[in-house]
Design a protein around this motif. Structure first.
Motif, mmCIF file in Angstrom:
data_model
loop_
_atom_site.group_PDB
_atom_site.id
_atom_site.type_symbol
_atom_site.label_atom_id
_atom_site.label_comp_id
_atom_site.label_asym_id
_atom_site.label_seq_id
_atom_site.Cartn_x
_atom_site.Cartn_y
_atom_site.Cartn_z
ATOM 1 N N ARG A 1 7.817 -3.931 -3.955
ATOM 2 C CA ARG A 1 7.056 -4.276 -5.161
ATOM 3 C C ARG A 1 5.579 -3.919 -5.057
ATOM 4 O O ARG A 1 4.928 -3.687 -6.078
ATOM 5 C CB ARG A 1 7.193 -5.780 -5.454
ATOM 6 N N PHE A 2 5.043 -3.891 -3.848
ATOM 7 C CA PHE A 2 3.606 -3.709 -3.694
ATOM 8 C C PHE A 2 3.257 -2.347 -3.098
ATOM 9 O O PHE A 2 2.161 -2.148 -2.585
ATOM 10 C CB PHE A 2 3.038 -4.839 -2.829
ATOM 11 N N VAL A 3 4.209 -1.413 -3.184
ATOM 12 C CA VAL A 3 3.952 -0.044 -2.735
ATOM 13 C C VAL A 3 3.147 0.677 -3.805
ATOM 14 O O VAL A 3 3.488 0.652 -4.989
ATOM 15 C CB VAL A 3 5.270 0.702 -2.462
ATOM 16 N N THR A 4 2.069 1.339 -3.400
ATOM 17 C CA THR A 4 1.196 2.014 -4.367
ATOM 18 C C THR A 4 1.356 3.525 -4.373
ATOM 19 O O THR A 4 0.847 4.202 -5.266
ATOM 20 C CB THR A 4 -0.280 1.680 -4.061
ATOM 21 N N ALA B 1 4.771 3.926 8.123
ATOM 22 C CA ALA B 1 5.247 2.677 7.537
ATOM 23 C C ALA B 1 6.762 2.553 7.675
ATOM 24 O O ALA B 1 7.291 1.460 7.927
ATOM 25 C CB ALA B 1 4.833 2.594 6.070
ATOM 26 N N VAL B 2 7.480 3.674 7.497
ATOM 27 C CA VAL B 2 8.933 3.656 7.672
ATOM 28 C C VAL B 2 9.286 3.345 9.130
ATOM 29 O O VAL B 2 10.197 2.566 9.420
ATOM 30 C CB VAL B 2 9.556 4.997 7.244
ATOM 31 N N ALA C 1 4.123 3.487 -10.905
ATOM 32 C CA ALA C 1 4.479 4.908 -10.854
ATOM 33 C C ALA C 1 5.442 5.217 -9.713
ATOM 34 O O ALA C 1 6.189 6.196 -9.782
ATOM 35 C CB ALA C 1 3.213 5.753 -10.710
ATOM 36 N N VAL C 2 5.441 4.387 -8.678
ATOM 37 C CA VAL C 2 6.348 4.600 -7.551
ATOM 38 C C VAL C 2 7.800 4.476 -8.007
ATOM 39 O O VAL C 2 8.671 5.227 -7.568
ATOM 40 C CB VAL C 2 6.053 3.613 -6.412
ATOM 41 N N GLY D 1 0.806 -1.213 0.000
ATOM 42 C CA GLY D 1 0.000 0.000 0.000
ATOM 43 C C GLY D 1 0.842 1.267 0.000
ATOM 44 O O GLY D 1 1.948 1.311 -0.543
ATOM 45 N N HIS D 2 0.313 2.301 0.632
ATOM 46 C CA HIS D 2 0.975 3.604 0.627
ATOM 47 C C HIS D 2 2.120 3.616 1.631
ATOM 48 O O HIS D 2 1.941 3.249 2.792
ATOM 49 C CB HIS D 2 -0.027 4.708 0.977
#
Length: 294
Positions: free
Chosen positions: A35-38, A13-14, A72-73, A7-8
């Motif tokens: 890979r799954f960061v939006t 998250a950090v 896009a990330v 996700g975001h």
């Protein structure tokens, strides 16, 4: 240890990444799966770099599993030169392939990450990104006179890192013009230094007894930090003054708390303090500037 982010990717998250890593039994290697960061914010990218560089200081081997080329990330990370700043050789996926996308086609104008270790670095940042900052300020309809004042904000914020973080600290500068509504320029600075409390205690013996909200408020108060330099401004208090004039906002995070400070369009000052569990020392400062008002 492998940590996957979904996700975001925000500041919390950090924090979770470093907290999870600190609880692990093996602290010699961290593989960060993106890979799954939006999505990712500019405040987060500077804080993430500081956390990873701090781990590298402790001889932790950092590996990155990068997002795919259609994410896009990945584009934003490349425009920030995230991987170059980390100087990481162990990067998976197709990250070393070049993509050629002019930043104008995106809704974000990104200024690449810069490291801060000395006065020379500050001058390099101001000179090196001057054209980019000039474009950003003009895009927000600021005048030449405004641009001069706002460049001072950038300089003072950078110098604050050198004044207070400590001799061995590293600072990270990042900037991004967000061209979607609400349109704004965001400048983010993070460091792995001693934090505001320790810094203020050098000139204020009582600082060690202050709570986290008082520490941040005092750091924003003229004459408290003890920095005296005839060629300088007044550090964070000067930044606050200029931001208030331009209806800007300041986010500052240090110790176990954070504060959001902004002047509304109606001219009312808003200050909101939040208690947070910050897992690493250092300070994060984010400056946000809206379009000029007539």
């Amino acid at each position: 240890m492998n940590i996957q982010v979904n996700g975001h990717l925000d500041i919390q998250a950090v924090d979770n990444i470093i907290q999870t890593f600190n609880k692990s039994s093996s602290k010699s290697k961290l593989t960060l799966d993106l890979r799954f960061v939006t999505g990712i914010s500019i405040e987060c990218i500077s804080w993430l770099v500081i956390v990873l560089l701090s781990l590298k200081k402790e001889k932790v081997k950092i590996s990155i599993i990068a997002p795919s080329d259609d994410n896009a990330v990945l584009y934003k990370l490349k425009m920030w030169r995230f991987f170059d700043v980390l100087k990481e050789e162990d990067i998976y996926n197709s990250i070393k392939k070049q993509i050629y996308v002019h930043p104008f086609v995106n809704k974000h104008w990104i200024i690449s990450l810069k490291l801060l270790k000395s006065n020379k670095d500050v001058r390099s940042i101001i000179n090196g990104v001057l054209d980019d900052l000039d474009f950003c300020f003009k895009n927000l309809n600021y005048t030449k006179n405004d641009i001069g004042h706002l460049s001072t904000v950038v300089s003072e914020a950078c110098m604050n890192v050198l004044d207070h973080a400590g001799d061995d600290a590293i600072g990270v500068f990042a900037a991004e013009l967000i061209r979607m509504e609400p349109k704004r320029l965001v400048i983010s600075l993070a460091d792995d230094g001693c934090g505001l409390r320790t810094s203020l205690s050098r000139s204020n013996a009582n600082a060690t007894d202050w709570d986290d909200e008082t520490v941040i408020r005092q750091a924003l108060t003229k004459g408290v930090s003890g920095v005296v330099d005839g060629d300088r401004g007044l550090g964070l208090p000067a930044v606050v003054t200029k931001l208030s004039q331009y209806r800007g906002a300041l986010y500052i995070r240090s110790g176990q708390g954070s504060m959001r400070h902004r002047m509304t369009h109606e001219g009312t000052l808003e200050e909101v303090f939040s208690s947070e569990e910050v897992p690493v020392p250092g300070t994060l400062i984010s400056v946000s500037l809206p379009p000029a008002t007539n």
